[in-house]
Design a protein around this motif. Structure first.
Motif, PDB file in Angstrom:
ATOM      1  N   ALA A  95       0.838  -1.203   0.000  1.00 37.74           N
ATOM      2  CA  ALA A  95       0.000   0.000   0.000  1.00 37.74           C
ATOM      3  C   ALA A  95       0.873   1.252   0.000  1.00 37.74           C
ATOM      4  O   ALA A  95       0.592   2.212  -0.729  1.00 37.74           O
ATOM      5  N   ILE A  96       1.935   1.229   0.797  1.00 28.95           N
ATOM      6  CA  ILE A  96       2.856   2.375   0.830  1.00 28.95           C
ATOM      7  C   ILE A  96       3.449   2.599  -0.553  1.00 28.95           C
ATOM      8  O   ILE A  96       3.500   3.733  -1.044  1.00 28.95           O
ATOM      9  N   ALA A  97       3.893   1.533  -1.187  1.00 28.08           N
ATOM     10  CA  ALA A  97       4.489   1.663  -2.524  1.00 28.08           C
ATOM     11  C   ALA A  97       3.481   2.240  -3.516  1.00 28.08           C
ATOM     12  O   ALA A  97       3.824   3.119  -4.326  1.00 28.08           O
ATOM     13  N   MET A  98       2.251   1.787  -3.467  1.00 28.01           N
ATOM     14  CA  MET A  98       1.234   2.281  -4.395  1.00 28.01           C
ATOM     15  C   MET A  98       0.891   3.735  -4.119  1.00 28.01           C
ATOM     16  O   MET A  98       0.740   4.538  -5.045  1.00 28.01           O
ATOM     17  N   LEU A  99       0.782   4.104  -2.859  1.00 29.79           N
ATOM     18  CA  LEU A  99       0.472   5.496  -2.521  1.00 29.79           C
ATOM     19  C   LEU A  99       1.610   6.425  -2.935  1.00 29.79           C
ATOM     20  O   LEU A  99       1.368   7.541  -3.416  1.00 29.79           O
ATOM     21  N   ARG A 100       2.830   5.968  -2.795  1.00 27.45           N
ATOM     22  CA  ARG A 100       3.965   6.770  -3.258  1.00 27.45           C
ATOM     23  C   ARG A 100       3.919   6.943  -4.773  1.00 27.45           C
ATOM     24  O   ARG A 100       4.229   8.015  -5.299  1.00 27.45           O
ATOM     25  N   LYS A 101       3.521   5.899  -5.462  1.00 22.02           N
ATOM     26  CA  LYS A 101       3.377   5.961  -6.920  1.00 22.02           C
ATOM     27  C   LYS A 101       2.305   6.992  -7.297  1.00 22.02           C
ATOM     28  O   LYS A 101       2.505   7.800  -8.199  1.00 22.02           O
TER      29      LYS A 101
ATOM     30  N   PRO B 193       1.095  14.954  -6.834  1.00 24.34           N
ATOM     31  CA  PRO B 193       1.541  15.373  -5.493  1.00 24.34           C
ATOM     32  C   PRO B 193       0.474  16.119  -4.686  1.00 24.34           C
ATOM     33  O   PRO B 193       0.591  16.240  -3.477  1.00 24.34           O
ATOM     34  N   SER B 194      -0.578  16.589  -5.338  1.00 22.60           N
ATOM     35  CA  SER B 194      -1.606  17.346  -4.627  1.00 22.60           C
ATOM     36  C   SER B 194      -2.713  16.456  -4.060  1.00 22.60           C
ATOM     37  O   SER B 194      -3.676  16.962  -3.491  1.00 22.60           O
ATOM     38  N   ASP B 195      -2.573  15.141  -4.172  1.00 23.62           N
ATOM     39  CA  ASP B 195      -3.588  14.203  -3.693  1.00 23.62           C
ATOM     40  C   ASP B 195      -3.479  14.078  -2.168  1.00 23.62           C
ATOM     41  O   ASP B 195      -2.708  13.269  -1.639  1.00 23.62           O
ATOM     42  N   LEU B 196      -4.272  14.876  -1.469  1.00 22.98           N
ATOM     43  CA  LEU B 196      -4.173  14.933  -0.009  1.00 22.98           C
ATOM     44  C   LEU B 196      -4.690  13.661   0.661  1.00 22.98           C
ATOM     45  O   LEU B 196      -4.173  13.259   1.701  1.00 22.98           O
ATOM     46  N   ARG B 197      -5.685  13.027   0.063  1.00 21.79           N
ATOM     47  CA  ARG B 197      -6.203  11.769   0.633  1.00 21.79           C
ATOM     48  C   ARG B 197      -5.103  10.712   0.668  1.00 21.79           C
ATOM     49  O   ARG B 197      -4.897  10.033   1.679  1.00 21.79           O
ATOM     50  N   SER B 198      -4.379  10.591  -0.436  1.00 20.07           N
ATOM     51  CA  SER B 198      -3.295   9.600  -0.486  1.00 20.07           C
ATOM     52  C   SER B 198      -2.177   9.974   0.480  1.00 20.07           C
ATOM     53  O   SER B 198      -1.585   9.109   1.115  1.00 20.07           O
ATOM     54  N   ARG B 199      -1.902  11.265   0.595  1.00 19.26           N
ATOM     55  CA  ARG B 199      -0.845  11.707   1.508  1.00 19.26           C
ATOM     56  C   ARG B 199      -1.221  11.381   2.948  1.00 19.26           C
ATOM     57  O   ARG B 199      -0.382  10.944   3.732  1.00 19.26           O
ATOM     58  N   GLU B 200      -2.495  11.567   3.303  1.00 20.08           N
ATOM     59  CA  GLU B 200      -2.943  11.222   4.659  1.00 20.08           C
ATOM     60  C   GLU B 200      -2.829   9.727   4.916  1.00 20.08           C
ATOM     61  O   GLU B 200      -2.367   9.310   5.982  1.00 20.08           O
ATOM     62  N   GLN B 201      -3.272   8.935   3.945  1.00 18.12           N
ATOM     63  CA  GLN B 201      -3.169   7.478   4.089  1.00 18.12           C
ATOM     64  C   GLN B 201      -1.710   7.073   4.250  1.00 18.12           C
ATOM     65  O   GLN B 201      -1.388   6.212   5.069  1.00 18.12           O
TER      66      GLN B 201
END
Length: 192
Positions: A77-83, A89-97
């Motif tokens: 999940a971390i790898a996918m969210l980093r991708k 870079p403005s995806d705040l939902r992914s940054r929070e996750q």
């Protein structure tokens, strides 16, 4: 199983011929049968990127991330969210996750880095309450981070929460004294 192999081969041929739309169509046939297969979803996302369909690709990547988070596959999940964040870079939902998953893994420095980005975005968007929540989390994860407390105090002052601001200043003052940074402690006491 034989049908799946036939569709996969067909999709791979289309990819090799750079006929990405046809390949996507084949993979989507497989996804209709296996909608929770992260490998298929990720592949379609990659093909969407090659076609220039950035938004669609991100939708597929989000599905993959959600599957990994829901299944407890934290590192995947971390790898996918980093991708996702590399592409948006403005995806705040992914940054929070991502911050939550880093914290779950005990990677407090990385969690604080993501939280710091969220603070910046929330401050720019004039959402001080949300920024304060992230700053509080930073000061909890990194007890040596006095900047988060001082920034919290400043935001609290701006929102007319003087008592809470003083509490942040005093906590920062105590931490600075414990670190032996008496100059910064004096400046913080003056601000308070």
């Amino acid at each position: 199983m034989l049908k799946k192999l036939k569709i996969l081969r067909s999709a791979e041929r289309y990819v090799m011929d750079r006929k990405f739309a046809h390949a996507v169509h084949q993979y989507q046939r497989l996804i209709a049968e296996e909608p929770e297969d992260p490998s298929l979803l990720n592949t379609v996302g990659e093909l969407m990127l090659r076609q220039g369909s950035h938004e669609k690709a991100l939708e597929y990547f989000h599905k993959v991330a959600d599957i990994y988070v829901g299944g407890g596959y934290t590192l995947k999940a971390i790898a996918m969210l980093r991708k996702i964040l590399r592409h948006d870079p403005s995806d705040l939902r992914s940054r929070e996750q991502l911050a939550e998953l880093y914290e779950k893994q005990g990677l407090n420095y990385d969690a604080c880095r993501e939280l710091r980005c969220l603070v910046d975005e929330k401050t720019k968007a004039d959402k001080p309450e949300q920024a304060l929540l992230h700053l509080k989390k930073i000061s909890t994860l990194d007890s040596g981070d006095c900047d988060a407390l001082l920034e919290s105090a400043g935001l609290l002052q701006q929102t007319d929460q003087q008592e809470a601001a003083i509490g942040c200043f005093l906590e920062a003052l105590e931490r600075l004294q414990q670190k032996g940074d008496f100059q910064a402690a004096f400046e913080t006491a003056t601000r308070a």
